[in-house]
Write a protein that holds these residues in place. Structure first.
Motif, PDB file in Angstrom:
ATOM      1  N   GLY A 125       0.864  -1.100  -0.362  1.00 19.99           N
ATOM      2  CA  GLY A 125      -0.210  -0.112   0.520  1.00 19.99           C
ATOM      3  C   GLY A 125       0.717   1.227  -0.388  1.00 19.99           C
ATOM      4  N   THR A 126       1.778   1.430   0.656  1.00 15.61           N
ATOM      5  CA  THR A 126       3.013   2.536   0.662  1.00 15.61           C
ATOM      6  C   THR A 126       3.715   2.826  -0.750  1.00 15.61           C
ATOM      7  OG1 THR A 126       3.516   2.338   3.235  1.00 15.61           O
ATOM      8  CG2 THR A 126       4.704   3.517   2.272  1.00 15.61           C
ATOM      9  N   GLU A 127       3.766   1.209  -1.514  1.00 14.98           N
ATOM     10  CA  GLU A 127       4.775   1.426  -2.744  1.00 14.98           C
ATOM     11  C   GLU A 127       3.583   1.102  -3.631  1.00 14.98           C
ATOM     12  OE1 GLU A 127       7.535   1.898  -2.656  1.00 14.98           O
ATOM     13  OE2 GLU A 127       7.737   1.462  -0.365  1.00 14.98           O
ATOM     14  N   ASN A 128       2.127   1.207  -3.429  1.00 14.14           N
ATOM     15  CA  ASN A 128       1.318   1.130  -4.303  1.00 14.14           C
ATOM     16  C   ASN A 128       1.409   0.741  -5.461  1.00 14.14           C
ATOM     17  OD1 ASN A 128      -0.249   4.161  -3.724  1.00 14.14           O
ATOM     18  ND2 ASN A 128       2.017   5.482  -4.486  1.00 14.14           N
ATOM     19  N   PHE A 129       1.717  -1.042  -4.581  1.00 10.93           N
ATOM     20  CA  PHE A 129       1.762  -1.977  -5.599  1.00 10.93           C
ATOM     21  C   PHE A 129      -0.160  -3.245  -5.073  1.00 10.93           C
ATOM     22  CE2 PHE A 129       6.489  -1.838  -5.368  1.00 10.93           C
ATOM     23  CZ  PHE A 129       6.317  -1.269  -6.666  1.00 10.93           C
ATOM     24  N   GLU A 130      -0.730  -2.041  -4.515  1.00 13.45           N
ATOM     25  CA  GLU A 130      -2.298  -2.523  -3.591  1.00 13.45           C
ATOM     26  C   GLU A 130      -2.909  -3.465  -5.371  1.00 13.45           C
ATOM     27  OE1 GLU A 130      -0.938   0.266  -3.944  1.00 13.45           O
ATOM     28  OE2 GLU A 130      -2.947   1.889  -2.323  1.00 13.45           O
ATOM     29  N   GLU A 131      -2.933  -3.089  -5.777  1.00 18.78           N
ATOM     30  CA  GLU A 131      -3.592  -3.935  -7.751  1.00 18.78           C
ATOM     31  C   GLU A 131      -2.404  -5.352  -7.794  1.00 18.78           C
ATOM     32  OE1 GLU A 131      -6.376  -2.230  -9.294  1.00 18.78           O
ATOM     33  OE2 GLU A 131      -6.291  -1.607  -7.732  1.00 18.78           O
ATOM     34  N   ARG A 132      -1.857  -5.274  -7.553  1.00 18.93           N
ATOM     35  CA  ARG A 132      -0.716  -6.815  -8.047  1.00 18.93           C
ATOM     36  C   ARG A 132      -0.753  -7.656  -6.838  1.00 18.93           C
ATOM     37  NH1 ARG A 132       2.517  -6.852 -12.267  1.00 18.93           N
ATOM     38  NH2 ARG A 132       2.661  -4.821 -12.987  1.00 18.93           N
ATOM     39  N   LEU A 133      -1.383  -7.266  -5.702  1.00 21.40           N
ATOM     40  CA  LEU A 133      -1.389  -8.103  -4.755  1.00 21.40           C
ATOM     41  C   LEU A 133      -2.646  -8.891  -4.559  1.00 21.40           C
ATOM     42  CD1 LEU A 133      -1.080  -6.093  -1.522  1.00 21.40           C
ATOM     43  CD2 LEU A 133       0.316  -7.509  -2.167  1.00 21.40           C
ATOM     44  N   VAL A 134      -2.342 -10.804  -4.157  1.00 22.50           N
ATOM     45  CA  VAL A 134      -3.001 -11.844  -4.369  1.00 22.50           C
ATOM     46  C   VAL A 134      -2.953 -12.200  -2.986  1.00 22.50           C
ATOM     47  CG1 VAL A 134      -3.677 -13.976  -5.898  1.00 22.50           C
ATOM     48  CG2 VAL A 134      -3.442 -11.911  -6.682  1.00 22.50           C
ATOM     49  N   PRO A 135      -4.555 -12.551  -2.767  1.00 24.54           N
ATOM     50  CA  PRO A 135      -4.104 -13.476  -1.294  1.00 24.54           C
ATOM     51  C   PRO A 135      -3.257 -14.813  -1.120  1.00 24.54           C
ATOM     52  CG  PRO A 135      -6.182 -12.807  -0.747  1.00 24.54           C
ATOM     53  CD  PRO A 135      -5.372 -12.921  -2.712  1.00 24.54           C
ATOM     54  N   GLY A 136      -2.203 -14.893  -0.478  1.00 21.79           N
ATOM     55  CA  GLY A 136      -1.499 -16.400  -0.500  1.00 21.79           C
ATOM     56  C   GLY A 136      -0.289 -16.394  -1.807  1.00 21.79           C
ATOM     57  N   LYS A 137      -0.144 -16.104  -2.440  1.00 23.37           N
ATOM     58  CA  LYS A 137       0.054 -15.772  -3.939  1.00 23.37           C
ATOM     59  C   LYS A 137       1.389 -14.322  -4.089  1.00 23.37           C
ATOM     60  CE  LYS A 137      -2.269 -19.108  -6.179  1.00 23.37           C
ATOM     61  NZ  LYS A 137      -1.498 -19.839  -5.632  1.00 23.37           N
ATOM     62  N   LEU A 138       2.821 -14.288  -4.688  1.00 23.01           N
ATOM     63  CA  LEU A 138       2.467 -13.491  -4.911  1.00 23.01           C
ATOM     64  C   LEU A 138       3.087 -12.652  -6.439  1.00 23.01           C
ATOM     65  CD1 LEU A 138       4.281 -11.192  -3.109  1.00 23.01           C
ATOM     66  CD2 LEU A 138       6.247 -12.369  -3.637  1.00 23.01           C
ATOM     67  N   ASP A 139       3.378 -11.374  -6.457  1.00 29.72           N
ATOM     68  CA  ASP A 139       3.406 -11.846  -8.055  1.00 29.72           C
ATOM     69  C   ASP A 139       5.222 -10.840  -7.912  1.00 29.72           C
ATOM     70  OD1 ASP A 139       3.564 -10.236 -10.779  1.00 29.72           O
ATOM     71  OD2 ASP A 139       2.757  -8.734  -9.695  1.00 29.72           O
ATOM     72  N   PRO A 140       5.680 -11.702  -8.987  1.00 31.74           N
ATOM     73  CA  PRO A 140       6.999 -11.600  -9.732  1.00 31.74           C
ATOM     74  C   PRO A 140       7.483 -10.101  -9.427  1.00 31.74           C
ATOM     75  CG  PRO A 140       6.475 -13.182 -10.266  1.00 31.74           C
ATOM     76  CD  PRO A 140       4.808 -12.389 -10.913  1.00 31.74           C
ATOM     77  N   VAL A 141       6.916  -9.398 -10.094  1.00 28.29           N
ATOM     78  CA  VAL A 141       7.446  -7.870  -9.905  1.00 28.29           C
ATOM     79  C   VAL A 141       7.056  -6.818  -8.856  1.00 28.29           C
ATOM     80  CG1 VAL A 141       5.999  -5.435 -10.857  1.00 28.29           C
ATOM     81  CG2 VAL A 141       5.950  -7.641 -12.792  1.00 28.29           C
ATOM     82  N   VAL A 142       6.389  -7.638  -8.140  1.00 29.62           N
ATOM     83  CA  VAL A 142       6.346  -7.475  -6.543  1.00 29.62           C
ATOM     84  C   VAL A 142       7.588  -7.396  -6.219  1.00 29.62           C
ATOM     85  CG1 VAL A 142       5.340  -7.384  -4.052  1.00 29.62           C
ATOM     86  CG2 VAL A 142       3.798  -7.062  -6.135  1.00 29.62           C
TER      87      VAL A 142
END
Length: 156
Positions: A125-142
């Motif tokens: 949220g601080t870094e503006n990546f909220e749109e890339r969050l998926v519960p239990g998983k991680l976006d490689p970009v993040v």
């Protein structure tokens, strides 16, 4: 410009930018190079899906406006892009430990699985990546951004 339009990628914004860059390379506007802009509308495309503005970028009074517009479009993709479901990584095991370590290096407490998810959400949220969050998983970009920030924090 037509050839670059057709070879510019799948996304409309990338194709528009490719055609704009081709026109610029071919001589651009006879008045000189100073500004460039890119606007794309799509239903519900804005941050959080509340507006139809997908992309609205403008560069004014710049020596290389098309190149700067390309840089801004890359940043737009980073902050407003959606994760590719096929590339999502399960946030468990060694990856979860690495993410926890990176978050702790950045000042976010992660003791316990619930705290890890909370810390990741707060950092995103601080870094503006909220749109890339998926519960239990991680976006490689993040993950790449988190690793980069943690490495910078370790070096300072």
């Amino acid at each position: 410009m037509v050839a670059d339009w057709h070879g510019g990628g799948e996304a409309l914004a990338q194709r528009l930018l490719a055609a704009l860059a081709a026109g610029d390379r071919a001589g651009g506007d006879r008045r000189g190079r100073q500004s460039a802009a890119l606007r794309v509308w799509r239903a519900g495309a804005a941050y959080g899906g509340v507006l139809d503005t997908a992309i609205d970028l403008r560069v004014d009074d710049h020596r290389a406006p098309v190149e700067e517009l390309a840089r801004l479009l890359d940043l737009h993709g980073l902050y407003f892009g959606k994760p590719d479901p096929a590339s999502l990584l399960p946030l468990e095991g060694a990856l979860a430990a690495q993410v926890a370590s990176s978050l702790e290096r950045l000042g976010y407490a992660t003791a316990g699985d619930a705290r890890l998810a909370e810390a990741l959400e707060t950092w995103a949220g601080t870094e503006n990546f909220e749109e890339r969050l998926v519960p239990g998983k991680l976006d490689p970009v993040v993950l790449e951004q988190l690793r980069r920030q943690a490495a910078e924090a370790a070096g300072s």
